[in-house]
Design a protein around this motif. Structure first.
Motif, PDB file in Angstrom:
ATOM      1  N   GLN A   1      36.549  34.477  20.864  1.00  0.00           N
ATOM      2  CA  GLN A   1      35.401  35.332  21.164  1.00  0.00           C
ATOM      3  C   GLN A   1      34.800  35.923  19.885  1.00  0.00           C
ATOM      4  OE1 GLN A   1      36.361  37.947  24.834  1.00  0.00           O
ATOM      5  NE2 GLN A   1      38.296  37.108  24.156  1.00  0.00           N
TER       6      GLN A   1
ATOM      7  N   SER B   1      25.838  42.090  27.097  1.00  0.00           N
ATOM      8  CA  SER B   1      26.301  41.665  28.412  1.00  0.00           C
ATOM      9  C   SER B   1      25.216  41.809  29.460  1.00  0.00           C
ATOM     10  CB  SER B   1      27.523  42.499  28.825  1.00  0.00           C
ATOM     11  OG  SER B   1      27.876  42.187  30.159  1.00  0.00           O
ATOM     12  N   GLY B   2      25.190  40.878  30.382  1.00  0.00           N
ATOM     13  CA  GLY B   2      24.294  40.975  31.525  1.00  0.00           C
ATOM     14  C   GLY B   2      24.892  41.820  32.644  1.00  0.00           C
ATOM     15  N   LEU B   3      26.120  42.301  32.442  1.00  0.00           N
ATOM     16  CA  LEU B   3      26.796  43.084  33.476  1.00  0.00           C
ATOM     17  C   LEU B   3      26.492  44.579  33.359  1.00  0.00           C
ATOM     18  CD1 LEU B   3      30.354  41.449  33.378  1.00  0.00           C
ATOM     19  CD2 LEU B   3      28.546  41.064  35.067  1.00  0.00           C
TER      20      LEU B   3
ATOM     21  N   LEU C   1      35.370  29.981  30.957  1.00  0.00           N
ATOM     22  CA  LEU C   1      35.595  31.331  31.492  1.00  0.00           C
ATOM     23  C   LEU C   1      35.389  32.393  30.434  1.00  0.00           C
ATOM     24  CD1 LEU C   1      38.835  30.385  33.387  1.00  0.00           C
ATOM     25  CD2 LEU C   1      36.719  31.130  34.476  1.00  0.00           C
ATOM     26  N   ILE C   2      36.005  32.164  29.270  1.00  0.00           N
ATOM     27  CA  ILE C   2      35.898  33.156  28.197  1.00  0.00           C
ATOM     28  C   ILE C   2      34.447  33.274  27.729  1.00  0.00           C
ATOM     29  CG2 ILE C   2      36.648  33.752  25.855  1.00  0.00           C
ATOM     30  CD1 ILE C   2      39.251  32.232  26.446  1.00  0.00           C
TER      31      ILE C   2
ATOM     32  N   THR D   1      42.765  34.038  22.049  1.00  0.00           N
ATOM     33  CA  THR D   1      41.589  34.181  22.940  1.00  0.00           C
ATOM     34  C   THR D   1      40.551  35.070  22.237  1.00  0.00           C
ATOM     35  OG1 THR D   1      42.889  33.962  24.894  1.00  0.00           O
ATOM     36  CG2 THR D   1      40.766  35.062  25.155  1.00  0.00           C
ATOM     37  N   GLN D   2      41.074  36.177  21.638  1.00  0.00           N
ATOM     38  CA  GLN D   2      40.180  37.121  20.989  1.00  0.00           C
ATOM     39  C   GLN D   2      39.490  36.483  19.784  1.00  0.00           C
ATOM     40  OE1 GLN D   2      41.851  40.522  19.047  1.00  0.00           O
ATOM     41  NE2 GLN D   2      40.161  41.857  19.632  1.00  0.00           N
TER      42      GLN D   2
ATOM     43  N   ILE E   1      44.786  37.542  26.805  1.00  0.00           N
ATOM     44  CA  ILE E   1      45.960  37.025  27.527  1.00  0.00           C
ATOM     45  C   ILE E   1      47.140  37.985  27.394  1.00  0.00           C
ATOM     46  CG2 ILE E   1      47.308  34.952  28.062  1.00  0.00           C
ATOM     47  CD1 ILE E   1      45.461  33.314  26.404  1.00  0.00           C
TER      48      ILE E   1
ATOM     49  N   LEU F   1      45.002  32.588  21.648  1.00  0.00           N
ATOM     50  CA  LEU F   1      44.331  31.709  22.602  1.00  0.00           C
ATOM     51  C   LEU F   1      45.313  30.716  23.206  1.00  0.00           C
ATOM     52  CD1 LEU F   1      41.390  30.967  23.438  1.00  0.00           C
ATOM     53  CD2 LEU F   1      41.354  29.444  21.516  1.00  0.00           C
TER      54      LEU F   1
ATOM     55  N   TYR G   1      33.938  45.973  32.727  1.00  0.00           N
ATOM     56  CA  TYR G   1      33.930  44.669  33.398  1.00  0.00           C
ATOM     57  C   TYR G   1      34.338  44.822  34.864  1.00  0.00           C
ATOM     58  CZ  TYR G   1      35.580  39.969  34.646  1.00  0.00           C
ATOM     59  OH  TYR G   1      35.799  38.775  35.286  1.00  0.00           O
TER      60      TYR G   1
ATOM     61  N   PHE H   1      32.386  35.127  30.985  1.00  0.00           N
ATOM     62  CA  PHE H   1      32.766  36.231  31.872  1.00  0.00           C
ATOM     63  C   PHE H   1      32.028  37.541  31.656  1.00  0.00           C
ATOM     64  CE2 PHE H   1      36.261  39.058  30.023  1.00  0.00           C
ATOM     65  CZ  PHE H   1      36.093  38.642  28.725  1.00  0.00           C
ATOM     66  N   LEU H   2      31.504  37.771  30.467  1.00  0.00           N
ATOM     67  CA  LEU H   2      30.732  39.000  30.256  1.00  0.00           C
ATOM     68  C   LEU H   2      29.224  38.766  30.350  1.00  0.00           C
ATOM     69  CD1 LEU H   2      32.815  40.783  27.485  1.00  0.00           C
ATOM     70  CD2 LEU H   2      32.712  41.300  29.925  1.00  0.00           C
ATOM     71  N   LYS H   3      28.839  37.544  30.744  1.00  0.00           N
ATOM     72  CA  LYS H   3      27.405  37.200  30.845  1.00  0.00           C
ATOM     73  C   LYS H   3      26.662  37.616  29.582  1.00  0.00           C
ATOM     74  CE  LYS H   3      27.135  37.392  35.868  1.00  0.00           C
ATOM     75  NZ  LYS H   3      26.397  37.876  37.037  1.00  0.00           N
TER      76      LYS H   3
ATOM     77  N   LEU I   1      41.704  37.397  30.198  1.00  0.00           N
ATOM     78  CA  LEU I   1      40.665  36.557  29.595  1.00  0.00           C
ATOM     79  C   LEU I   1      40.430  36.904  28.138  1.00  0.00           C
ATOM     80  CD1 LEU I   1      37.950  36.124  32.345  1.00  0.00           C
ATOM     81  CD2 LEU I   1      39.240  34.327  31.174  1.00  0.00           C
ATOM     82  N   SER I   2      40.497  38.189  27.793  1.00  0.00           N
ATOM     83  CA  SER I   2      40.125  38.517  26.423  1.00  0.00           C
ATOM     84  C   SER I   2      41.282  38.413  25.450  1.00  0.00           C
ATOM     85  CB  SER I   2      39.442  39.878  26.339  1.00  0.00           C
ATOM     86  OG  SER I   2      40.326  40.897  26.643  1.00  0.00           O
TER      87      SER I   2
END
Lengths: 441, 441
Positions: free
Chosen positions: B158, A194-196, B187-188, B154-155, A300, B18, A162, B191-193, A297-298
């Motif tokens: 996702q 991912s698009g990254l 955001l979550i 958070t995980q 905290i 989260l 990332y 963020f990885l598109k 973000l993933s």
């Protein structure tokens, strides 16, 4: 003082650890039925995971191979597919209560560990223990006119991807690694589409004149060889996974590793896989910042309990070398683990010699700047090849109730398998005994 | 017995938690200079994170507002932007050593916790403590002719997105939530598109006739209201985030929540945010499997130390209600925390009444099936509105050295801010005192 050192040192990024065995398999009712709890689809084309499993079956497999099983159970299956480092359990058990941690219920309520640092979820105690250990071993540079951050190593790997991927590129950046590469790399890179970033396979075959990320694992998982980057282009970003760069596995060079991004994990240094903790040493402040963003973000941040316990264990590990007088009944950690690995590799090479059906990589001798010993690598995994006409080495060994991971998952031929050298003593002894006895296809 | 219950119960998926405050800000040298350690770009258009920060500044901010600061420091800044639940520290401190955990160095070496379960990294002790707590409180169904898995929140969020998104759809599935929604959701999600899912904003505005995922947070973060799904279409997948569905914040319904996917976290139930642990109750086995895959791929399981400690704390929490005779000096947890929240909300409403410049949401009274009390919700966050001509409530409060999170991050007007009601006593008292004194724009 320690904090200053850290702020002047590399970014230290801590997270949850990489380099696990994701597969475990089983026999059922004596029949040769393979059960993949997490099986990769053959070509890793889209990195989707296929779960064909039965919890009860998996349970049996695991209990039979890992819970100091009876000889009867051992005669059934030996699971060396995953790299569960239970070999280390005995050493820490002999250490008694010296590494016991006590955590009162009211501690670590807050999200925050140390707001003085860019990565505010890093416990200073853990950071200091990591820096002390690197200084002791001399395997990585931790002081430079740079910075110090933190997060945690599967997660660390993703955090680095990332952090180094261009955020607004027209297409995802290519991620490559020289085959044989760690079997989880393609999966972790691809699973969120991912698009990254995108997985682009074997680094030896990467010829495009465009930006790329190269993963350099040294010593390498699965084959244990020391490595350098193979794609030699200007626009490459290098990530060095040094999870196995410890003196029980390989000789430590006289100059500490000094790469831009270096990943380490507790799992393969001390054996505490259940703690799920890794760290990164990162030179560039912007990369460390973006890695911290990822961890925030993933997840905290990273479990405080894990960090506290890892800190304790790393401190005691360093103590066993630096304060030997206090540990008369306990050998220094890296001496103990070096000797154990040496014994296991001798046992393994003897078994291969007896069997005549297999071969193992040969490693050049090197002088270890840490121990002063001159020795050939004795990796955490054995990269075993079935010689002769056996094309599917994993199936062949499965027929002998030895569960391993096929070379195909590592971007290599099915004539190879990866075998963990880190199970408990009883399991490893049983394994070499059985391998030794396999003398015909 | 407990294990059987679990296998017959919901999938229990445990992970890292989260619902944190991602922002913290600061004043520097007495000037009104806002420092975002993690600041969202205004429109959350691409969910990129902008870090404009200075560790030393952030340190000052945090120490001043969170470390039982001197009255002088308090007169400077009050940081209620993030939801750090330090309010709970005192209760657990008064509990003495009853919740202390002791972990020997040789324990939890292995990756594996319990191979009898689909999610092999779940500690049975933690799973049992979670089930016992839900049974005690009656806030969620844990027994059904279903299954039990595990991972970590958070995980977890996702993991759920990964698990419910169609793997081979031609375009990413839309993820929506009714505004005001938790500021980290966009955001979550973005963020990885990911090619699997995309953020599609306010659920009230979602009119497309296509598959979607709706996030239902109830009680809601930031406004504390009880919620139901708002998009009413056939192809929707619902994820219920019940992080705040505990009896200190809101009345528990007479029928336990029984949704397909329910998320919980230790952070907001017991206050142990530093433990980074959450869990999911999932009805569908395939979803639980895919969530487990996600956790394995992203962090190869969840810290054993966190699980062990959370298990201990949840057990003692249940004990304070079920074995009151053993806790003569300690009030039952939910009684204590209910009373504390009631006191704080009274204080807060008094301050708002005194100031006359603000308003707060009103909550209907409900009878709590757990405590028997009839009361209006007293949420973990206050969703404060600047009345009159003040358009940017966050800036206005910042001018009074109160740091909050603007409504714009929650998909709402800047006339609103979210304020944590969970800091330490000293900080909350100082906050209400100051708010009370703000009587002119």
């Amino acid at each position: 003082m320690e904090l200053r050192t850290m702020i002047l040192g590399h970014f230290l990024v801590v997270s949850l650890a990489l380099n696990a065995g994701l597969l475990y398999r089983d026999y059922y009712n004596g029949k040769h039925k393979s059960q993949d709890v997490f099986s990769f689809n053959n070509e890793c084309k889209n990195a989707s995971l296929v779960t064909k499993r039965d919890a009860h079956v998996a349970k049996r497999a695991f209990l039979e191979t890992n819970k100091a099983p009876s000889s009867k159970a051992l005669s059934e299956i030996i699971n060396l597919d995953h790299g569960d480092p239970t070999m280390y359990e005995r050493y820490w058990q002999q250490m008694g209560d010296k590494t016991t941690v006590v955590i009162p219920g009211w501690k670590f309520i807050s999200y925050f560990s140390d707001v003085r640092n860019l990565c505010w979820f890093l416990e200073p105690e853990f950071a200091n223990a990591v820096i002390r250990l690197h200084k002791l071993v001399g395997n990585a540079v931790t002081e430079k006119p740079l910075y110090c951050g933190r997060t945690g190593s599967t997660q660390l790997f993703q955090a680095v991807l990332y952090a180094v991927s261009p955020p607004n590129a027209s297409e995802p950046i290519s991620v490559v690694s020289a085959a044989p590469f760690y079997s989880s790399y393609p999966l972790i890179t691809e699973f969120l589409k991912s698009g990254l970033y995108k997985w682009a396979g074997d680094a030896h075959k990467f010829k495009k004149d465009q930006p790329y990320i190269e993963l350099v694992t040294s010593p390498n998982n699965p084959d244990g060889l020391s490595r350098e980057a193979v794609v030699n282009q200007n626009e490459g970003i290098l990530i060095h996974d040094l999870a196995y760069y410890w003196p029980q596995y390989t000789s430590i060079s006289s100059s500490p590793a000094d790469h831009d991004i270096m990943l380490f994990t507790v799992s393969k240094s001390t054996g505490h896989a259940g703690t799920r903790l890794g760290w990164a040493l990162v030179k560039d402040q912007e990369i460390a910042k973006k890695m911290t963003e990822f961890i925030v973000l993933s997840t905290i941040g990273v479990s405080k309990e894990s960090q506290l316990r890892a800190a304790k264990i790393l401190q005691v590990l360093s103590d066993t070398h630096e304060q030997k007088a206090h540990f008369r009944e306990n050998e220094p950690f890296f001496d103990h683990s070096y000797n154990l690995m040496a014994k296991r590799w001798k046992q393994l090479r003897d078994a291969v010699r007896n069997s005549k059906l297999f071969s193992l990589p040969e490693f050049a001798h090197g002088k270890c700047a840490f121990s002063g010993r001159t020795f050939a690598s004795q990796p955490a995994f054995a990269w075993l090849k079935c010689e002769g006409e056996t094309e599917d080495c994993e199936s062949f060994l499965r027929d002998h109730k030895i569960l391993t991971r096929s070379g195909k998952h590592f971007g290599e031929s099915t004539k190879y398998v990866r075998i963990s050298v880190l199970p408990r003593d009883e399991v490893f002894d049983q394994f070499t005994e059985r391998l030794s006895s396999i003398t015909s296809t």
